[in-house]
Design a protein around this motif. Sequence first.
Motif, PDB file in Angstrom:
ATOM      1  N   PRO A 102     -12.391  -3.009  11.808  1.00 43.83           N
ATOM      2  CA  PRO A 102     -11.515  -3.465  10.732  1.00 43.83           C
ATOM      3  C   PRO A 102     -12.295  -3.825   9.466  1.00 43.83           C
ATOM      4  N   GLU A 103     -13.560  -4.210   9.655  1.00 45.47           N
ATOM      5  CA  GLU A 103     -14.385  -4.558   8.495  1.00 45.47           C
ATOM      6  C   GLU A 103     -14.632  -3.315   7.653  1.00 45.47           C
ATOM      7  N   GLY A 104     -14.226  -3.373   6.396  1.00 44.52           N
ATOM      8  CA  GLY A 104     -14.421  -2.257   5.480  1.00 44.52           C
ATOM      9  C   GLY A 104     -13.413  -1.136   5.634  1.00 44.52           C
ATOM     10  N   LEU A 105     -12.380  -1.344   6.449  1.00 44.87           N
ATOM     11  CA  LEU A 105     -11.386  -0.295   6.699  1.00 44.87           C
ATOM     12  C   LEU A 105     -10.782   0.217   5.392  1.00 44.87           C
ATOM     13  N   LEU A 106     -10.354  -0.680   4.522  1.00 47.06           N
ATOM     14  CA  LEU A 106      -9.726  -0.257   3.278  1.00 47.06           C
ATOM     15  C   LEU A 106     -10.698   0.446   2.337  1.00 47.06           C
ATOM     16  N   SER A 107     -11.961   0.068   2.365  1.00 49.62           N
ATOM     17  CA  SER A 107     -12.920   0.743   1.489  1.00 49.62           C
ATOM     18  C   SER A 107     -13.273   2.133   2.009  1.00 49.62           C
ATOM     19  N   ARG A 108     -13.134   2.368   3.304  1.00 46.99           N
ATOM     20  CA  ARG A 108     -13.374   3.702   3.878  1.00 46.99           C
ATOM     21  C   ARG A 108     -12.154   4.601   3.725  1.00 46.99           C
ATOM     22  N   SER A 109     -10.978   4.013   3.667  1.00 44.30           N
ATOM     23  CA  SER A 109      -9.723   4.762   3.613  1.00 44.30           C
ATOM     24  C   SER A 109      -9.503   5.356   2.232  1.00 44.30           C
ATOM     25  N   HIS A 110      -8.950   6.558   2.206  1.00 49.06           N
ATOM     26  CA  HIS A 110      -8.584   7.166   0.931  1.00 49.06           C
ATOM     27  C   HIS A 110      -7.297   6.554   0.401  1.00 49.06           C
ATOM     28  N   SER A 111      -6.380   6.202   1.287  1.00 52.25           N
ATOM     29  CA  SER A 111      -5.118   5.603   0.847  1.00 52.25           C
ATOM     30  C   SER A 111      -5.248   4.085   0.816  1.00 52.25           C
ATOM     31  N   GLU A 112      -4.304   3.476   0.153  1.00 48.80           N
ATOM     32  CA  GLU A 112      -4.280   2.023   0.030  1.00 48.80           C
ATOM     33  C   GLU A 112      -3.258   1.450   1.008  1.00 48.80           C
ATOM     34  N   TYR A 113      -3.379   0.179   1.238  1.00 46.71           N
ATOM     35  CA  TYR A 113      -2.385  -0.505   2.068  1.00 46.71           C
ATOM     36  C   TYR A 113      -1.485  -1.286   1.124  1.00 46.71           C
ATOM     37  N   ALA A 114      -0.424  -0.644   0.676  1.00 49.71           N
ATOM     38  CA  ALA A 114       0.546  -1.292  -0.207  1.00 49.71           C
ATOM     39  C   ALA A 114       1.829  -1.471   0.584  1.00 49.71           C
ATOM     40  N   GLU A 115       2.314  -2.696   0.638  1.00 53.09           N
ATOM     41  CA  GLU A 115       3.427  -3.012   1.528  1.00 53.09           C
ATOM     42  C   GLU A 115       4.792  -2.635   0.988  1.00 53.09           C
ATOM     43  N   GLY A 116       5.077  -2.992  -0.249  1.00 56.95           N
ATOM     44  CA  GLY A 116       6.416  -2.789  -0.783  1.00 56.95           C
ATOM     45  C   GLY A 116       7.360  -3.858  -0.264  1.00 56.95           C
ATOM     46  N   GLU A 117       8.220  -4.348  -1.132  1.00 56.39           N
ATOM     47  CA  GLU A 117       9.155  -5.406  -0.747  1.00 56.39           C
ATOM     48  C   GLU A 117      10.509  -4.842  -0.339  1.00 56.39           C
ATOM     49  N   THR A 118      11.014  -3.897  -1.113  1.00 60.36           N
ATOM     50  CA  THR A 118      12.320  -3.307  -0.822  1.00 60.36           C
ATOM     51  C   THR A 118      12.125  -2.007  -0.050  1.00 60.36           C
ATOM     52  N   LEU A 119      13.200  -1.503   0.506  1.00 58.26           N
ATOM     53  CA  LEU A 119      13.133  -0.237   1.224  1.00 58.26           C
ATOM     54  C   LEU A 119      12.645   0.871   0.296  1.00 58.26           C
ATOM     55  N   GLU A 120      13.162   0.904  -0.919  1.00 56.69           N
ATOM     56  CA  GLU A 120      12.737   1.929  -1.879  1.00 56.69           C
ATOM     57  C   GLU A 120      11.240   1.820  -2.168  1.00 56.69           C
ATOM     58  N   GLU A 121      10.741   0.606  -2.342  1.00 54.53           N
ATOM     59  CA  GLU A 121       9.301   0.417  -2.597  1.00 54.53           C
ATOM     60  C   GLU A 121       8.464   0.848  -1.391  1.00 54.53           C
ATOM     61  N   MET A 122       8.944   0.546  -0.192  1.00 54.47           N
ATOM     62  CA  MET A 122       8.228   0.953   1.022  1.00 54.47           C
ATOM     63  C   MET A 122       8.107   2.476   1.084  1.00 54.47           C
ATOM     64  N   ILE A 123       9.215   3.143   0.852  1.00 55.14           N
ATOM     65  CA  ILE A 123       9.220   4.607   0.892  1.00 55.14           C
ATOM     66  C   ILE A 123       8.296   5.170  -0.181  1.00 55.14           C
ATOM     67  N   LYS A 124       8.349   4.604  -1.384  1.00 55.82           N
ATOM     68  CA  LYS A 124       7.469   5.060  -2.467  1.00 55.82           C
ATOM     69  C   LYS A 124       6.003   4.918  -2.066  1.00 55.82           C
ATOM     70  N   GLU A 125       5.646   3.782  -1.501  1.00 53.76           N
ATOM     71  CA  GLU A 125       4.251   3.557  -1.109  1.00 53.76           C
ATOM     72  C   GLU A 125       3.817   4.544  -0.025  1.00 53.76           C
ATOM     73  N   ASP A 126       4.709   4.844   0.905  1.00 53.25           N
ATOM     74  CA  ASP A 126       4.381   5.820   1.939  1.00 53.25           C
ATOM     75  C   ASP A 126       4.233   7.219   1.339  1.00 53.25           C
ATOM     76  N   LEU A 127       5.086   7.559   0.401  1.00 49.51           N
ATOM     77  CA  LEU A 127       4.995   8.861  -0.253  1.00 49.51           C
ATOM     78  C   LEU A 127       3.704   8.974  -1.056  1.00 49.51           C
TER      79      LEU A 127
END
Length: 181
Positions: free
Chosen positions: A103-128
């Motif tokens: 888990p250490e450095g996982l986000l720095s190794r990943s090409h994508s980000e971990y963005a949560e989104g608050e609403t359903l629309e935001e969640m879908i946007k972040e996944d897209l």
Amino acid sequence: MSEQTFLTDIKTIRERARQHIEDGAVTEGYSADRETVIKILNEALATEIVCVLRYKRHYYMADGLSASIAKDEFLEHAQEEQQHADQLAERITQLGGAPNFSPEGLLSRSHSEYAEGETLEEMIKEDLIAERIAIDSYREIITYLGDKDPTSRRVMEEILAQEEEHADDMAALLEGVRTRN
């Protein structure tokens, strides 16, 4: 018409197979920089792990009447992203590397980000967005691998095809959510 033969006679191939057997699947014919390929595959592995985590969060956090279809997609995608992570880990070990699940450095190794989104629309946007990042970066990995590592290239091509399906799914969900609002 001349009959095409192997580039290398079978006796030579057999002799080479007996040399460096500790290298497992990596034979003398492997022409990629193995350490670089392992590093790249570990970055893709981190990307897939982050996607699993984000999709799982979205599965549990999505609520409301319009969320039921999205929840099903989130769960399915989380499971498929986990399969991708497993494929990548397997290939890394075949190349003599160690899959990095730390888990250490996982986000720095990943090409994508971990963005949560608050609403359903935001969640879908972040996944897209994450799927589109994976698509572009995996295309570059496939180009880099070229003919130097056809097995890793095929693994990445299979994953890329599924990421493109995921992006289409998320785009359709986003359209559906927008038309309902």
